[in-house]
Design a protein around this motif. Structure first.
Motif: not given
Length: 95
Positions: A33-37, A42-46, A68-78
């Motif tokens: 499944t592809a998710y809009p960024l 949002h799902r990653s944070r939850i 820490a994984q969430l921090d990396r995801i947020e940095a990548r999304v940015a």
């Protein structure tokens, strides 16, 4: 509370294996499944907050690896332009 890894394909085509201390990611993501960024973020944070909370409930302390994984995801999304309507694809989830 099995450790779970899930692999995603970022909008630039790169693939990355992500980590969760809990299988909660399987409740929020579906392989193929592809998710809009914004939805992916949002799902990653939850997922990471729930995973950390599950660790806290079992061991008495939050999971720094999940945060820490969430921090990396947020940095990548940015790194991506939201105006381009990028998507992140969940490729697989393994426990």
């Amino acid at each position: 509370m099995p450790e779970t890894h899930w692999t995603v394909r970022w909008p630039d085509g790169t693939e990355e294996a992500l980590y969760s201390p809990s299988s909660v990611v399987a409740e929020l993501f579906t392989p193929g499944t592809a998710y809009p960024l914004p939805d992916f973020l949002h799902r990653s944070r939850i997922a990471m907050e729930r995973a950390s909370n599950r660790v806290a409930a079992k061991y008495g302390f939050a999971c720094s690896s999940a945060m820490a994984q969430l921090d990396r995801i947020e940095a990548r999304v940015a790194q991506f332009d939201m105006a381009a309507a990028p998507e992140v694809t969940c490729l697989k989830i393994t426990q």
